[in-house]
Design a protein around this motif. Sequence first.
Motif, short mmCIF file in Angstrom:
data_model
loop_
_atom_site.label_atom_id
_atom_site.label_comp_id
_atom_site.label_asym_id
_atom_site.label_seq_id
_atom_site.Cartn_x
_atom_site.Cartn_y
_atom_site.Cartn_z
N PRO A 71 28.49 36.05 -24.61
CA PRO A 71 29.23 37.31 -24.69
C PRO A 71 30.72 37.05 -24.86
O PRO A 71 31.22 36.03 -24.38
CB PRO A 71 28.94 38.00 -23.37
CG PRO A 71 28.60 36.89 -22.44
CD PRO A 71 27.97 35.80 -23.27
N ILE B 41 33.17 38.81 -20.00
CA ILE B 41 32.32 39.29 -18.92
C ILE B 41 33.23 39.81 -17.83
O ILE B 41 34.10 39.09 -17.35
CB ILE B 41 31.42 38.16 -18.38
CG1 ILE B 41 30.52 37.63 -19.48
CG2 ILE B 41 30.60 38.65 -17.19
CD1 ILE B 41 29.74 36.39 -19.10
N THR B 42 33.02 41.06 -17.44
CA THR B 42 33.80 41.63 -16.35
C THR B 42 32.96 41.53 -15.08
O THR B 42 31.75 41.33 -15.13
CB THR B 42 34.15 43.10 -16.63
OG1 THR B 42 32.92 43.83 -16.69
CG2 THR B 42 34.91 43.25 -17.93
N CYS C 228 16.06 36.01 -21.73
CA CYS C 228 16.40 37.27 -22.39
C CYS C 228 15.14 38.07 -22.68
O CYS C 228 14.03 37.53 -22.70
CB CYS C 228 17.20 37.01 -23.66
SG CYS C 228 16.32 36.03 -24.88
N ILE D 277 23.77 39.08 -16.79
CA ILE D 277 24.83 39.62 -17.64
C ILE D 277 24.23 40.89 -18.25
O ILE D 277 23.60 40.86 -19.31
CB ILE D 277 25.26 38.60 -18.71
CG1 ILE D 277 25.63 37.27 -18.03
CG2 ILE D 277 26.44 39.14 -19.52
CD1 ILE D 277 25.79 36.11 -18.98
N VAL D 278 24.39 41.98 -17.53
CA VAL D 278 23.69 43.23 -17.81
C VAL D 278 24.00 43.76 -19.21
O VAL D 278 23.09 44.16 -19.94
CB VAL D 278 24.01 44.28 -16.74
CG1 VAL D 278 23.33 45.61 -17.05
CG2 VAL D 278 23.58 43.78 -15.36
N THR D 279 25.26 43.73 -19.60
CA THR D 279 25.65 44.29 -20.90
C THR D 279 25.07 43.52 -22.08
O THR D 279 25.06 44.02 -23.19
CB THR D 279 27.18 44.35 -21.04
OG1 THR D 279 27.71 43.04 -20.83
CG2 THR D 279 27.79 45.33 -20.05
N HIS D 280 24.58 42.31 -21.83
CA HIS D 280 24.00 41.50 -22.91
C HIS D 280 22.52 41.22 -22.67
O HIS D 280 21.92 40.41 -23.39
CB HIS D 280 24.78 40.20 -23.07
CG HIS D 280 26.17 40.44 -23.58
ND1 HIS D 280 26.44 40.61 -24.91
CD2 HIS D 280 27.34 40.60 -22.93
CE1 HIS D 280 27.73 40.84 -25.06
NE2 HIS D 280 28.30 40.85 -23.87
N ASP D 281 21.93 41.88 -21.66
CA ASP D 281 20.50 41.78 -21.40
C ASP D 281 20.06 40.33 -21.19
O ASP D 281 19.04 39.91 -21.72
CB ASP D 281 19.72 42.43 -22.55
CG ASP D 281 18.32 42.86 -22.13
OD1 ASP D 281 18.12 43.19 -20.95
OD2 ASP D 281 17.42 42.85 -23.00
N ALA E 33 29.91 43.66 -14.99
CA ALA E 33 28.82 43.31 -15.90
C ALA E 33 28.08 42.05 -15.45
O ALA E 33 27.07 41.70 -16.04
CB ALA E 33 29.35 43.11 -17.31
#
Length: 130
Positions: free
Chosen positions: A10, A13-14, A60, A98-102, A17
């Motif tokens: 990604p 990464i915050t 993933c 990393i939730v936003t990137h599954d 996230a």
Amino acid sequence: MPALPARLCPPAITDAALLLWMALPARCGRASAQHLLRALGWPPQHRIDIQPRPGMLVICSASDGHHQVGGRGELLLPASARQMCRIEPGQPVLLAAIVTHDLLVVHPISTVVRLLADLHTHLAGIGNER
């Protein structure tokens, strides 16, 4: 820190996230990860792909994945993948969602210890004296 492959890395990464969880895989490789799997939206029997990378496993979603989330919200980490990443029986692992990137990344404790030792050595300036 070991880098993820370019296609999975990604851009940023915050804290919101990235979710972290510690697990102690059973001898068979089963690791409880309900909290993270819920955040990722991966229910039981959700199909996943597990890719060994140096010092980590990258997991993933994959509609044609060879693996799946267990019925109780656990991951079954295959023996071959555990061996490639040096995940030892009885040793904890750090799970990073990393939730936003599954994505879910599994780090053996030996990798975490090495990374933290390197970081603290750098921060303390050890080895930089002239």
